[in-house]
Structures are given as C-alpha cells and as structure tokens.
Motif scaffolding. Structure first.
Motif, PDB file in Angstrom:
ATOM      1  N   ASP A 202       0.811  -1.225   0.000  1.00 23.21           N
ATOM      2  CA  ASP A 202       0.000   0.000   0.000  1.00 23.21           C
ATOM      3  C   ASP A 202       0.840   1.270   0.000  1.00 23.21           C
ATOM      4  OD1 ASP A 202      -2.504  -1.040  -0.198  1.00 23.21           O
ATOM      5  OD2 ASP A 202      -2.585  -1.486   1.942  1.00 23.21           O
ATOM      6  N   HIS A 203       2.060   1.212  -0.473  1.00 29.93           N
ATOM      7  CA  HIS A 203       2.848   2.431  -0.651  1.00 29.93           C
ATOM      8  C   HIS A 203       3.948   2.112  -1.651  1.00 29.93           C
ATOM      9  CE1 HIS A 203       6.354   0.892   1.445  1.00 29.93           C
ATOM     10  NE2 HIS A 203       5.552   0.440   2.390  1.00 29.93           N
ATOM     11  N   ILE A 204       4.600   3.150  -2.198  1.00 26.06           N
ATOM     12  CA  ILE A 204       5.768   2.872  -3.043  1.00 26.06           C
ATOM     13  C   ILE A 204       6.978   3.612  -2.496  1.00 26.06           C
ATOM     14  CG2 ILE A 204       4.590   2.252  -5.183  1.00 26.06           C
ATOM     15  CD1 ILE A 204       5.035   5.125  -6.134  1.00 26.06           C
ATOM     16  N   ASP A 205       7.111   3.637  -1.173  1.00 28.26           N
ATOM     17  CA  ASP A 205       8.262   4.281  -0.561  1.00 28.26           C
ATOM     18  C   ASP A 205       9.392   3.278  -0.444  1.00 28.26           C
ATOM     19  OD1 ASP A 205       6.628   6.362  -0.347  1.00 28.26           O
ATOM     20  OD2 ASP A 205       6.319   6.239   1.818  1.00 28.26           O
ATOM     21  N   THR A 206      10.457   3.510  -1.191  1.00 30.04           N
ATOM     22  CA  THR A 206      11.507   2.495  -1.192  1.00 30.04           C
ATOM     23  C   THR A 206      12.295   2.478   0.106  1.00 30.04           C
ATOM     24  OG1 THR A 206      12.801   4.102  -2.371  1.00 30.04           O
ATOM     25  CG2 THR A 206      11.864   2.337  -3.657  1.00 30.04           C
TER      26      THR A 206
END
Lengths: 214, 464
Positions: A202-206
C-alpha cells in the motif's frame, strides 16, 4: 544550426533543474517527457549534411518512446497507486536545486578538462550529458518514491544517450535499437513491479523496503 | 520443453568443441577460446539445473500458501512464465558470451537483467519483491555506467585524423596504437564499475545477497554460476583492450584492489551469518573477488582464474541446489534452526558437506588447484603482501563457513523426520550429485583437451 543546438542544450539544463525542484510526480513525468522530446531532436541536428532515413527513424523512435510511451506507462502506474507527490525526500528541494547548480558547475569544469575529440558539434554537449547523468543519480539516491527513482534512471539514461549521440553519430543501428528496446522493457518491468509493490504494501516508498539486510 | 532446449544447447556447445564455428554478422558474434569456456560452463550448469527445475516445479504446490517466515499468504508466478523466462535468460546469456561487439554485448547484458528479474520474483511475497526491486534498480544503474564506459571507448578510438573504428573487439585490438589513453582508462573504470555491479564485486555487491537468498534455488544457482561469469566476461574483454594498448598494469592494479576488497567484505559478512542462502551469496562475492584477483596478478594467475571460474560455477550450483533441498524440508533459512541434515536428508547431507569442502578449496577438489595456482602466481611475482592477505581471508572464510556447515549438517535433528514427507526424490539429488562428481574429477585429473582450452583462453587474455 549550432545556435539551435545550443538552445536545446540550455533547455535540457532547465528541465533537469525543474525536475530537482518539483514535488508533484505528474509534473515530473511531464518534464521527463519534454526532455525526451528535446533529446529526440539531437540526432537530426548533429548530422547536418545528410538527414538520412536512418537518423530520422532513430530520432522518431526515440521521441515516440521517451515522449509518449514512457510517460503513458508511468502515468498509469501513478493512477493505480494513488500517489500525488513526493513527501519529505531525503534531500529537500531547495538543497537539491543548489546541489544541481553545483553539479552543473562541476560538469562544466570536467568537460573543459577532458581532451575532446575534434568532431563534436558543440562544446556544451559533454558537460550537459554529464550533468544529466549526475542529476539522474541524485534523483535516485535522494528520493523515496519508487516512481521518482525510475525517472532518475530515465534521466541518467538520457544523459548517456546524449553523450552517445554527440560522440558517435554513426553507431550501428541495431545497437541503438537494442538500447531503446532495453530501456523500454526496463521501464515496463519497473512499472509492473511498482504495481506489485503498491498492492503488497500500500505504498511505493523504497526507504520502507528494508526487511532484507545483514 | 525446458530439458529439450537445454540438451540441445549443450549438444551444440559440445559440437563447438570439435568444430570451431566461423564468425557471423561481420565478426559481431564469434566463439573464441574464452567464449567457448564460458559457454560450456553456462550450458552444462543450465542443463543440470533444468533437470532440477522439473523436480522443483513438481514439488511446488498450486494456489496460495503461507509464507514460512511471517505466515502471510503468497502465490507463485505462473509456471509457464517461469520456464519462458528461464529460456530467455539462457538465450541472452548465450548472446552475451558470443558477442564481440561492445554495443551488442551491452544490449544483451541488460537483457539478462530484465530476463532474470521475473525469475527472482517467482514466489510472490514481499521479501522477493524487495529483492527484485533492488536487483533491477542497482543493476540497471550499474549497467548504464557500463554503457557510458562503452561510449568512452568510442571516444578513445577517435583518432586525430578522423577515420573511426567500429566497436568489434578484433578491430579494436588491431587498432592498438591509436588509443587515447586517458579515455581508455576512463572507459575501463566505468566498465569495471558497471559490469562489476552485475558481477558482485564489493562495494557494488549490495543487490546480490538479497536476490540470491530470495529467489528459488534453481535461479540462485544460475545467477551465481552463470550470470556472474557473463558480467566478468565483459570486464575481461575490456581488459584485453588494455593489454593491447599496453596499459595492463593500470587495469590489473584496479582488478587486484577490487578483488581483495570483495574477499574482505565477504569474509566479514560470512562470519556470523545467520541465513545459509545469504552465506552462499557472500561466498559468491568472495569467489568473484578471487577471479578478479587472479586476472589482476596476471601471468599464471589468469590460468588460475579461468580454471577457478569453472570450479566455482559448478560448486556453487551444487550448493544452491542442495540448499534448495534443505529449504524444502526444513522450511527455514536460518542457520540456527537447521540441525542434523545428515540424519534427516542423508544424501543431501553428504552433498552439503562435499560442497562445503569444495567451496573452501580443500584438496582433492578442483577449487584447491585453482586457488593454489593463484596463490602461486602471487608468490612468483614477489607480491608477498597480496599472498598473505589472500591466505588470511581464505582462512577466515573457511572458519566462518565451517562453523555454519558443520553445525547444520551434524547435531541433533531439529525437526521430526517423517518418512512420508521427507523423501529425497531422484531429481533433487542426482543433478547436484553430477556437479559434485565433475568438480571432484577436475581436481584429480585435468583432461588434456580441457587444459589446452584453459591455456589458450589465458593466452588470449595476456597470461601464460
């Protein structure tokens, strides 16, 4: 012709600085598309005497890929993931801009130090391409969203492409096409992966992808 | 399908041993001795792994199942896609090995990254996703560096009088006195960093332990045994140019430094490693370091490095496949939870110990001979410092690995052995067993055709 060429170079520098200072991801994608468009005109300006069919095809292919296909792919990912803007990057926007200007100075200095082959169209090409590569790397390391990292990769690839066009206008057709295809598939797979990352986390924070470490 | 193609590929490669094929596409693709050597390794490893893969896919259950580390549900990627990617992976690696044109080489190299990314993401859970993302991002950026290196190479060949040369290796070597040395040096550095990322040289190795530990064991074996070699080949080709231009001192020193540093990093992380697949991945970094070191020493070291590439690939294939067997039964990758492999999986246990002895380079395995050759090269060249560091690191790694391997193989069994579930299928044991036999044979007896090939390959790279 040279003044036209230099104008493109200056525009490329401006797009890079704009990328460093923008937080809205959609705008970033658009800037990248513009950059692709500008780059696409490069092969046409370097071979002045004979604008051959090949150069035309190459420029056209590059433009279609970088200005239409990649942005489309990335925008679709953006819609799927419902991410609007980059929040709290590792390096803030004003500092990124300052760093960008520093990098520009550095690449100009570097370009003046290297012995250039005689056949280059404009002395600006080498510094600008170095600058683009460094901006790409800066984007990759300083931003958290996976999407911005892909954009950083694209900018870096663009920089290398500009260098290549300047230095070897007669690179084999097959290789050029292969590079373009590779870049396309890379962006495609990265898009799919981002979709999966978003679905799984539920996120695309690497920076939050940190399970695997020693 | 998988096995048929693999067998066909191996047959063709074997054919190339007898008749050397002519170059095609204006010399863009050609099989010289170095390429033949690497192609043989890749082909053999792929054939053996494909047998294992068939057994592996049969064991993998359909539908979603709980992850054994944090119990979240996950599914596999479709089997057909897995096989298609495996075959595509093989074909891109073949192009990499055969290509003599630096541009084509780069294109194929990037294609191997793209072909193997879906393979790593076969088990669709969040850890493999993270590993795939890191792999794709780090390797793409790294390989982009190598592309820049290629363009520097173009810049190096542009002579003052204005006539340009194509990027085919043979033409470049003939061109040897027309290089602009500073551009060539820059090109070598960028290509070393670029392909070094893919090859797993420290400090660009960070993707490697993640990708190797999270992918299915077959894929780990192929990544480690075949793909890393392909990337190494890219560095070797550029090194060849440096030799032709007379700056081999420069490139050798760089390779030497990276090699020793990789070994040091691997040693640090192997000591006290808690995940046995990660340990194997770090061991790959160590062995890539040894290969770079061998080339960096030059002379006999190059022969040693060529021989070591063969030994490492086969041994690492053996170990990863066996690790797959262990993982399938124990359902954990933690070294502290696996005990008594010899009791529960007797055959895999024996293979595990054999693989351990081979990978640390103890006699009578082939790895001993090749590591010893590299040591001898160091001593012959009066590089005593290098030799001492090399030996010290090797023994550190020996201690670290012995601890893990012996603890897991021996000891009281940590799970109940249940004869219904724990049975060693032939397809699980025979492929790694074949690899073990080959490595052992190479240590005892070197067939003359093979040793001639190794010598010729070393000669091409400027060794003896």
């Amino acid at each position: 012709m040279t003044s036209f060429f230099d104008a493109i170079m200056v525009l490329l520098i401006l797009t890079n600085l704009a990328l460093l200072g923008t937080s809205r991801l959609r705008t970033c994608i658009h800037i990248c598309a513009l950059q692709g468009l500008l780059l696409g005109t490069l092969p046409l300006t370097t071979t002045i005497e004979l604008i051959s069919f090949r150069a035309f095809l190459l420029a056209g292919g590059g433009m279609v890929m970088k200005a239409i296909v990649f942005p489309r792919l990335l925008e679709r990912t953006l819609q799927d993931t419902h991410v609007q803007r980059e929040v709290e990057p590792f390096i803030g926007y004003s500092i990124s801009l300052l760093a960008g200007i520093g990098l520009l100075g550095f690449s100009l200095w570097l370009g003046s130090r290297l012995p250039l082959p005689s056949m280059i169209t404009s002395p600006l090409v080498i510094p600008v391409s170095f600058f683009m590569m460094m901006v790409g790397l800066l984007l990759i390391v300083s931003r958290k969203k996976a999407l911005t990292q892909v954009l950083g990769y694209l900018v870096m690839e663009n920089g290398i492409y500009a260098f290549g066009v300047a230095i070897s206008p007669e690179a084999p057709f097959l290789v050029e096409m292969g590079m373009l295809l590779d870049a396309f598939v890379a962006v495609f797979i990265m898009g799919i992966l981002m979709f999966h990352i978003n679905r799984e986390f539920d996120h695309i924070d690497t920076d939050r992808l940190s399970v695997l470490k020693d | 399908m998988l096995i048929i193609v693999a067998a066909l590929h191996t047959t063709l490669t074997a054919g190339c041993w007898i008749v050397s094929p002519p170059s095609v596409l204006m010399g863009w693709l050609m099989l010289d001795d170095v390429a033949l050597l690497f192609l043989s390794i890749t082909s053999l490893l792929f054939l053996i792994s494909s047998f294992y893969a068939v057994g592996y896919l049969r064991r993998e259950t359909e539908g979603s199942r709980p992850d054994f580390e944090d119990q979240s549900l996950f599914v596999n990627a479709p089997e057909t896609r897995f096989i298609a990617c495996l075959l595509f992976f093989l074909s891109t690696m073949t192009v990499v090995i055969l290509s003599r044109h630096f541009g084509l080489f780069w294109v194929a190299m990037e294609a191997t990254t793209l072909a193997s990314a879906p393979l790593i993401y076969f088990h669709r859970h969040h850890r493999s996703l993270e590993a795939t993302w890191k792999y794709l991002m780090i390797c793409s950026v790294g390989i982009a560096m190598a592309l820049l290196g290629n363009f520097f190479l173009v810049a190096a060949t542009i002579p003052a009088e204005g006539e340009s040369v194509s990027l085919v290796l043979d033409q470049l070597i003939q061109h040897n006195n027309g290089f602009q040395i500073i551009w060539l040096k820059a090109a070598f550095i960028f290509i070393l960093v670029g392909y070094g990322t893919k090859m797993g040289l420290a400090p660009m190795h960070t993707w490697l332990p993640d990708a190797h530990s999270e992918s299915p064991s077959v894929v780990s074996a192929l990544l480690s045994g075949a793909l890393l070699n392909c990337a190494f080949l890219g560095i070797l080709r550029t090194h060849q140019l440096c030799v032709a231009a007379g700056i081999q001192r420069f490139s050798q020193d760089l390779l030497l430094g990276f090699g020793l540093f990789s070994m040091a990093v691997a040693a640090v992380f192997i000591l006290g490693q808690r995940d046995y697949k990660r340990m194997l991945a770090y061991s790959s970094i160590e062995h890539m370091g040894i290969l770079a070191l061998g080339i960096g020493l030059g002379g006999e070291g190059i022969f040693g490095a060529m021989f070591h590439a063969v030994n490492h690939s086969l041994t690492k294939g053996l170990l990863f496949l066996t690790a797959g067997n262990i993982l399938a039964v124990y359902h954990t990758k933690s070294t502290s939870d696996v005990r008594g492999i010899l009791k529960i999986l007797p055959l895999s246990g024996i293979l595990w110990i054999t693989g351990f002895l081979a990978i640390v380079g103890s006699p009578p395995f082939g790895t001993f001979l090749s590591e010893f050759t590299i040591l001898k090269a160091a001593i012959d060249q009066q590089q005593i410092g290098v030799a001492v560091v090399y030996l010290a690191l090797l023994s550190l790694i020996f201690i670290g690995m012995a601890d893990i391997f012996l603890r897991t193989a021996l000891g009281r069994q940590s799970i109940e052995s249940d004869n219904d579930t724990v049975r060693e299928h032939a397809l699980m044991v025979v492929p790694p067993f074949c690899l073990a036999v080959i490595v052992l044979c190479l240590g005892i007896y070197l067939p003359s055709a093979f040793s001639r090939l190794l010598h010729d390959a070393a000669q091409i790279l400027g060794g003896i």
